[in-house]
Design a protein around this motif. Structure first.
Motif, PDB file in Angstrom:
ATOM      1  N   GLU A 127     131.100  -0.263  85.214  1.00 22.98           N
ATOM      2  CA  GLU A 127     131.887  -1.398  84.431  1.00 22.98           C
ATOM      3  C   GLU A 127     133.757  -0.537  84.742  1.00 22.98           C
ATOM      4  O   GLU A 127     133.755   0.048  84.738  1.00 22.98           O
ATOM      5  CB  GLU A 127     131.595  -1.756  82.455  1.00 22.98           C
ATOM      6  N   ARG A 129     137.486  -0.819  82.210  1.00 23.83           N
ATOM      7  CA  ARG A 129     137.082  -0.527  80.370  1.00 23.83           C
ATOM      8  C   ARG A 129     139.064  -0.596  80.512  1.00 23.83           C
ATOM      9  O   ARG A 129     139.289   0.095  81.814  1.00 23.83           O
ATOM     10  CB  ARG A 129     136.540   0.750  80.068  1.00 23.83           C
ATOM     11  N   GLU A 130     139.365  -0.675  79.113  1.00 28.23           N
ATOM     12  CA  GLU A 130     140.997  -0.256  79.382  1.00 28.23           C
ATOM     13  C   GLU A 130     140.601   0.817  78.557  1.00 28.23           C
ATOM     14  O   GLU A 130     140.020   0.834  77.128  1.00 28.23           O
ATOM     15  CB  GLU A 130     141.515  -1.772  78.898  1.00 28.23           C
ATOM     16  N   VAL A 174     140.298   7.710  78.366  1.00 27.78           N
ATOM     17  CA  VAL A 174     138.973   6.347  78.019  1.00 27.78           C
ATOM     18  C   VAL A 174     137.602   6.737  78.275  1.00 27.78           C
ATOM     19  O   VAL A 174     136.332   6.406  77.627  1.00 27.78           O
ATOM     20  CB  VAL A 174     139.716   5.422  78.939  1.00 27.78           C
ATOM     21  N   THR A 178     135.093   6.205  75.582  1.00 21.89           N
ATOM     22  CA  THR A 178     134.184   4.756  75.860  1.00 21.89           C
ATOM     23  C   THR A 178     132.110   5.733  75.298  1.00 21.89           C
ATOM     24  O   THR A 178     131.282   4.738  74.964  1.00 21.89           O
ATOM     25  CB  THR A 178     133.631   4.956  77.428  1.00 21.89           C
ATOM     26  N   GLU A 181     131.843   5.543  71.897  1.00 17.80           N
ATOM     27  CA  GLU A 181     131.665   4.029  71.553  1.00 17.80           C
ATOM     28  C   GLU A 181     130.495   3.482  72.069  1.00 17.80           C
ATOM     29  O   GLU A 181     129.650   2.730  71.024  1.00 17.80           O
ATOM     30  CB  GLU A 181     132.230   2.162  72.547  1.00 17.80           C
ATOM     31  N   TYR A 182     129.555   4.492  72.962  1.00 16.74           N
ATOM     32  CA  TYR A 182     128.385   3.756  73.219  1.00 16.74           C
ATOM     33  C   TYR A 182     127.208   5.012  72.545  1.00 16.74           C
ATOM     34  O   TYR A 182     125.635   5.595  73.094  1.00 16.74           O
ATOM     35  CB  TYR A 182     128.044   4.448  74.766  1.00 16.74           C
ATOM     36  N   MET A 190     131.430   3.874  83.937  1.00 14.65           N
ATOM     37  CA  MET A 190     132.641   2.545  84.126  1.00 14.65           C
ATOM     38  C   MET A 190     133.533   3.075  84.933  1.00 14.65           C
ATOM     39  O   MET A 190     133.962   4.708  85.201  1.00 14.65           O
ATOM     40  CB  MET A 190     133.053   2.641  82.358  1.00 14.65           C
ATOM     41  N   CYS A 192     138.069   3.396  84.454  1.00 11.98           N
ATOM     42  CA  CYS A 192     139.175   2.554  83.661  1.00 11.98           C
ATOM     43  C   CYS A 192     140.526   2.704  84.150  1.00 11.98           C
ATOM     44  O   CYS A 192     140.948   3.623  84.940  1.00 11.98           O
ATOM     45  CB  CYS A 192     139.198   3.402  82.484  1.00 11.98           C
TER      46      CYS A 192
END
Ligand code: DAH
Length: 344
Positions: A127, A129-130, A174, A178, A181-182, A190, A192
């Motif tokens: 994926e 992401r930013e 990042v 990430t 967040e997970y 991911m 970025c």
């Protein structure tokens, strides 16, 4: 009196005829038909006439007034029409003239390269992401196993905003964001892309602002061979099936073991030439297995999870792919340079 009126009519009609503009015409109207004009004067003096004369003169005066009014109106219409025609003539568009060429803009070479990289990794299940360009010292360094006095911080001269805030020196923070967040219990896959900043002096190969694409894959049982497989796939799709890759041992504080990846030289296919400085290989990115401390700080149990990470610079990749010899071409935005890479 009758003669005087006839003469007035003739004179007025002549003036109407001579009027060249609407303003001239208005002057004629005022001077002959206005309140102080000769016709009004005649009508006003009717009382002094004999009863026999009165209807005759009155009728004539009215006729004269009508004739002048009519002439004025007709002339006014003519002048207006002429003015309109003149205007239409001056505003005609020659539809047979060739049009002026319209310059069509396009996306920047770097944007295209990043999109291409994104597409390749999306195809492998990553994926996109930013993360923020103004980053905390914690995410930019500490969470990546670079404590405050770590000597490897010198590898990335930074623009600090405050003691705790800086312009990110790489897109690696990042990773930590990430994983955070997970929450340590889900696989992460991911990439970025984004801008990064370093206190470098700009020259043909350095820029104080450039682009990176970070990659991270964390799951149970991720191995070095997965990293090699993904990067090999990327290199072949991006640079061409005939290109080979090799991984060399390297060092990054956030990966252990760490590697640098080279691809075989496009010009000599590994034989050695001036482009690859006689080595047959060209370095394109850094990566490795995510350091257990980095996993742990982000909440992942390194006994259960493992992962690989990598970071690459799209400018360098574009320079290699297209033979661009100066990184500054990407930022000075000379359309003659940009146009070469944009097929509209
Ligand atoms: N952050 C590194 C740099 O800016 C690039 C990099 C190397 C990123 C290894 C990674 C990695 O994720 O594993 O030079």
């Amino acid at each position: 009196m009758q003669e005087k009126l006839q003469a007035l009519q003739t004179e007025a009609l002549e003036h109407v005829e001579q009027a060249k503009t609407l303003a001239d015409l208005q002057n004629v109207r005022v001077s002959y038909l206005g309140k102080k004009g000769p016709i009004t004067e005649v009508l006003r003096g009717m009382g002094k006439l004999s009863p026999e004369e009165r209807p005759v003169i009155g009728e004539l005066a009215n006729k004269v007034r009508e004739a002048i009014t009519e002439a004025l109106d007709t002339k006014k219409q003519n002048l207006e029409e002429a003015a309109l025609n003149e205007q239409l003539k001056s505003e005609t568009i020659d539809v047979t003239l060739p049009g002026r060429p319209v310059q069509v803009g396009g996306s920047h070479l770097l944007t295209d390269i990043v999109t291409e990289i994104e597409d390749l990794f999306i195809g492998m299940g990553f994926e996109v992401r930013e993360g923020p360009e103004v980053e905390t010292d914690y995410y930019n360094f500490e969470a990546l196993n670079l404590p405050k006095d770590h000597p490897a911080r010198d590898m990335q001269d930074s623009f600090y905003i405050t003691e705790e805030l800086l312009l990110r020196t790489h897109t690696s923070p990042v990773q930590a964001r990430t994983m955070g967040e997970y929450k340590g219990n889900k696989p992460v896959k991911m990439i970025c892309p984004g801008k990064v900043y370093r206190r470098d002096t700009d020259d043909a190969t350095h820029s104080h602002q450039f682009t990176q694409v970070e990659g991270l894959y964390v799951d149970k049982d991720v191995r070095m061979s997965d990293l090699k497989g993904v990067l090999n796939q990327f290199a072949k799709q991006f640079f061409g099936e005939e290109r080979e890759i090799r991984l060399r041992p390297s060092f990054f504080p956030f990966t252990e073991p760490s590697v640098e990846m080279d691809i075989s030289c496009k010009v000599c296919h590994g034989e050695g030439c001036s482009v690859c400085k006689k080595t047959g290989w060209i370095e394109i990115l850094g990566g490795g297995m995510v350091h257990p401390d980095v996993l742990e700080m982000a909440g992942y149990d390194p006994e259960v999870y493992s992962g690989f990470a990598f970071g690459m610079g799209p400018e360098r990749i574009a320079m290699l792919k297209y033979g661009v010899d100066d990184i500054r071409h990407f930022y000075t935005n000379d359309v003659r340079f940009l146009k070469q890479y944009h097929q509209v």
